[in-house]
Design a protein around this motif. Structure first.
Motif, short mmCIF file in Angstrom:
data_model
loop_
_atom_site.label_atom_id
_atom_site.label_comp_id
_atom_site.label_asym_id
_atom_site.label_seq_id
_atom_site.Cartn_x
_atom_site.Cartn_y
_atom_site.Cartn_z
N LYS A 259 -11.97 1.03 -0.36
CA LYS A 259 -11.72 0.52 0.99
C LYS A 259 -12.47 -0.80 1.22
O LYS A 259 -11.94 -1.74 1.78
CB LYS A 259 -12.14 1.55 2.06
CG LYS A 259 -11.07 2.59 2.33
CD LYS A 259 -11.37 3.38 3.59
CE LYS A 259 -12.17 4.61 3.26
NZ LYS A 259 -12.45 5.46 4.43
N ILE B 213 0.84 -1.20 0.00
CA ILE B 213 0.00 0.00 0.00
C ILE B 213 0.87 1.26 0.00
O ILE B 213 0.61 2.22 -0.72
CB ILE B 213 -0.96 -0.03 1.21
CG1 ILE B 213 -2.07 -1.03 0.92
CG2 ILE B 213 -1.55 1.35 1.48
CD1 ILE B 213 -3.18 -1.05 1.93
N LEU C 171 -3.79 4.20 3.55
CA LEU C 171 -4.78 3.97 2.49
C LEU C 171 -5.75 5.14 2.40
O LEU C 171 -6.01 5.70 1.33
CB LEU C 171 -5.53 2.67 2.79
CG LEU C 171 -6.59 2.22 1.78
CD1 LEU C 171 -5.94 1.85 0.46
CD2 LEU C 171 -7.37 1.02 2.31
N VAL D 222 -10.62 -3.69 -0.59
CA VAL D 222 -9.38 -4.08 0.10
C VAL D 222 -9.71 -4.87 1.36
O VAL D 222 -9.11 -5.91 1.65
CB VAL D 222 -8.55 -2.82 0.46
CG1 VAL D 222 -7.34 -3.19 1.32
CG2 VAL D 222 -8.09 -2.11 -0.80
#
Lengths: 500, 317
Positions: free
Chosen positions: B296, B29, B278, B299
């Motif tokens: 989000k 990330i 993130l 992920v």
């Protein structure tokens, strides 16, 4: 044995789990109308063999031929349809379903009309079957959760046998049943045989095997060893065949007439748990093995929990020699009382934890130095007692869930040895455990009493009670119904007479 | 018998791989965000901003880490943070130490309510904390309907990175010590792995569960102090959605949702950093908030699928 009489022909059955050769090219035949025992130590491949036969595992190679038809089943329902069914050791019924739904699980089609289930017809049919088997107290329409373990086992027996399988596999079921349940099961096995069909019976109890089976096949480390007639052998012969060497006669204790100390280490007075036990009173003496026997619902298992402070709603007193009362588990452990439950996987050990953390858990307070725990000390402690019990493991960080039943029990005993407990409450200490480990546990018990420790042994195995106890209390309907002192002349019938 | 399982497990489902995955994820990330933002995310100014967003979620995550190790769950962090922030702001006009203590006590009381219902009434923590979440969210909204509640000037003057770093590090170090070197860690993990067996091994299961909920609440109260330092005044939305942020962070950090033996303390740090990077990266990329949420969500799903321990899968307590 002529070929017409052969019901099941297994040829070159083979199975690997990774590098473990679980079943090594096993070939054997089973005739019509016989009860065949399959024996061997834990890990000898007997259960794996049967689970391949009934479609739970896929075999690597080999063929099963049933009644002239080659079996290629992918799951248990297909195996059922070909005429093979199994009763397993642990809980095989599903919670949240009714008794009838459990019996017909996977075979609902006869009751389905355009996708809608005719519940009434299903319950009616299930009740007819239950009545026919003589289990009239079980109601087909009620939820399975309303019944205790033993009744659920009886439901499983109906489920496995109502469609008249050609081969019925009974996989260590009897350890879960009381004497009454066992008799029912033996009757059903005999009925299957008398009907010209066959039973494969897996058990660690060699006495039971010799009494109820016609022929016995022995497996060792995944290999087929031999098949013998039950009438030609005795227990020692079978042990030799299973282990591959003489196991010796030092199995149970051989001493009789040993003096029991008059020193009372624990006195139990008027202990009751509603619905389970009533006004139980007894004394435990220093250095004795006090056996508790009875039918499985007689309340003896609750006695173990009650003296360990684990019962939810207990009345009465459990007092140690120096006046301390035991009312909770932490108190019991602090005052050197240990408990190994019959329900090993849920109550005795944490399956999803390492061997080390299981062994150190009750002893953390002793191992801490001003509340601080040293990893090295914990590792050394766990290793010491796991090794003392000769636990077969890859290391102390291995998870307990990977171990066999016998090794799990060794971990349970290792933690209490480590704690140095003086009073051990062992409920069904050898349940589902093979001969070698059993022998080790009995030897340990003898060693412990020689050191002056005291043991309460609760057991459903009458030979074990007779063989190991200094004194035996028999329970019936939640009360103590008889007391026997250790003696060579004491026999099974004496105990059974007080149980029923 | 043991190597039976050992050999069937592929590397990608082994514990080693699962243990490494959060670290790999953090690096991935970071690298992805570095390229997508042309390195802007690593500018000192950005890093400071990033850090300032890490303090209070990390303190909260420590408490939730213990709750989730039990195999339980706590959804009240957001509302606790809101109510505790209000208490701190009001008390900050009188005395700063009083404000800090007030915040911690408020959090601990809310934790005690959760723990009491969970333990004494044997209700699942999932249900209890959803109910109390609404309850305290309501309290927070009620107290802030008229106007936002400002904090005292003396409190605002205290705001510095050093103080916040000191508080966060202290919490992490003390918690790590308790988790790793005292019986607290053993007890909490034992309950998460098998509550009945833990009880039969002499663990005071009810007491430990109750105290963990109290501690989680108290830590959220402390985090509220750090939050008030930063924001200075409290509105009805204070701490909104914090509970899901913490849950996502911990799972990203590799914490098994079932709790128990396989939790790692590093889950807290790696997870919180991952979530914050993130989040910041997505903001810096100028994505609209709908797209941010979408990413989000994806992920999060991938991580749960990769890390969850299916053998221990059961309903969350």
């Amino acid at each position: 044995m002529n070929s017409e009489n052969i019901l099941l022909k297994a040829e070159g059955i083979d199975k690997h789990f990774g590098i473990t050769h679980a079943v090594d090219h096993v070939s054997l035949n089973i005739s019509r109308g016989e009860i065949r025992a399959l024996i061997g130590e834990n890990g000898s491949g007997k259960s794996t063999f049967c689970q391949m036969l009934c479609g739970i595992y896929k075999k690597d190679s080999g063929t099963f031929t049933l009644d002239g038809q080659v079996m290629n089943v992918k799951n248990q329902v297909e195996a059922n349809n070909m005429g093979v069914s199994i009763i397993v050791q642990e809980m095989g019924t599903l919670s949240g379903l009714s008794v009838a739904e459990n019996i017909f699980l996977g075979h609902e089609n006869p009751f389905m009309h355009r996708g809608i289930k005719n519940t009434r017809a299903m319950i009616h049919e299930a009740q007819r079957l239950l009545d026919e088997y003589g289990f009239k107290n079980i109601r087909a329409g009620s939820m399975i959760d309303n019944y205790k373990f033993e009744d659920r086992k009886l439901v499983e027996i109906v489920k496995a046998t109502y469609m008249k399988p050609k081969i019925l596999i009974v996989d260590e079921t009897t350890t879960a049943l009381s004497q009454h349940g066992r008799r029912e099961l033996y009757n059903i096995m005999n009925a299957v045989r008398d009907d010209g069909r066959s039973v494969i019976f897996i058990s660690h109890d060699l006495g039971e095997v010799l009494e109820h089976c016609d022929t016995i096949s022995i497996l060792r480390d995944g290999e087929y060893i031999d098949t013998v007639n039950a009438s030609d052998v005795n227990e020692d012969d079978l042990k030799r065949l299973m282990v591959g060497r003489d196991i010796g006669s030092a199995y149970y204790r051989t001493d009789y007439g040993r003096e029991i100390s008059s020193e009372v280490v624990m006195s139990v007075r008027d202990v009751s748990v509603p619905g389970q036990i009533e006004n139980i009173s007894f004394d435990l003496h220093r250095g004795e093995i006090l056996g508790f026997g009875g039918l499985s619902e007689c309340g003896m298992h609750e006695v173990g929990k009650a003296v360990f402070g684990a019962s939810w709603d207990r009345k009465g007193n459990v007092t140690l020699s120096y006046g301390v009362e035991i009312n909770s588990i932490p108190q019991a452990i602090y005052h050197s009382v240990a408990y190994a439950s019959k329900d090993r996987d849920n109550e005795s050990i944490i399956l999803n934890e390492s061997i080390r953390n299981n062994i150190v858990l009750p002893s953390l307070n002793n191992l801490a130095n001003k509340h601080i725990l040293s990893r090295r000390k914990l590792n050394r402690f766990a290793k010491e007692f796991a090794d003392k019990m000769q636990t077969k493991m890859q290391g102390i960080h291995q998870f307990v869930s990977d171990l066999s039943g016998g090794n799990k029990q060794k971990v349970v005993l290792a933690r209490w040895l480590g704690k140095g407990s003086d009073i051990l409450v062992l409920d069904s200490p050898t349940r589902g455990i093979d001969i070698k480990v059993k022998q080790a546990i009995y030897a340990l018990m003898s060693e412990l009493i020689a050191q002056g420790k005291s043991i309460i042994m609760i057991s459903e195995e009458i030979p074990e009670l007779l063989g190991m106890s200094d004194r035996i209390l028999i329970m019936k309907d939640g009360k103590i119904n008889g007391e026997f002192m250790r003696s060579e002349s004491l026999n099974e019938e004496d105990l059974i007479a007080k149980m029923v | 018998m043991a190597d039976k399982n050992e050999n069937r497990i592929s590397f990608f489902s082994s514990d080693t791989f699962k243990g490494l995955l959060p670290f790999v994820g953090l690096i991935v990330i970071l690298v992805v965000m570095y390229y997508l933002t042309d390195g802007r995310i690593m500018q000192p100014k950005r890093l400071r901003l990033l850090l300032s967003q890490v303090y209070y979620p990390m303190i909260v995550a420590v408490g939730v880490f213990f709750v989730m190790t039990l195999g339980s769950i706590d959804f009240t962090e957001g509302s606790t943070l809101g109510v505790a922030s209000i208490v701190i702001s009001v008390l900050s006009f009188y005395s700063i130490p009083l404000a800090v203590i007030g915040g911690i006590v408020t959090g601990a009381l809310i934790g005690a309510v959760n723990g009491f219902f969970h333990v004494k009434f044997k209700l699942q923590s999932f249900i209890v904390t959803i109910c109390t979440m609404y309850l305290f969210r309501g309290v927070c909204a009620y107290l802030t309907t008229e106007t936002a509640i400002p904090a005292g000037k003396a409190l605002k003057a205290l705001d510095s990175d050093n103080l916040k770093i000191a508080i966060t590090l202290t919490v992490l170090i003390v918690a790590y010590f308790l988790f790793r070197f005292t019986r607290v860690g053993h007890d909490v993990k034992a309950i998460g792995s098998g509550e009945t067996a833990a009880r039969f091994s002499g663990v005071h299961t009810d007491r430990v569960k109750f105290l963990v909920f109290v501690a989680a609440g108290a830590l959220t109260g402390l985090a509220a102090f750090v939050n008030v330092l930063k924001v200075g005044s409290i509105t009805a939305t204070a701490g909104n959605q914090l509970e899901t942020q913490i849950l996502v962070s911990l799972v990203l950090g590799g914490l098994p949702i079932t709790g128990g033996a396989k939790v790692r303390f590093s889950n807290i740090i790696v997870g919180t950093l991952m979530y914050t990077i993130l989040n910041n990266g997505l903001v810096m990329l100028g994505l609209e908030s709908a797209a941010q949420q979408l990413i989000k969500g994806i992920v999060f799903l991938i991580f749960v699928a990769l890390t969850i321990d299916r053998k221990a899968l059961k309903v969350i307590k």
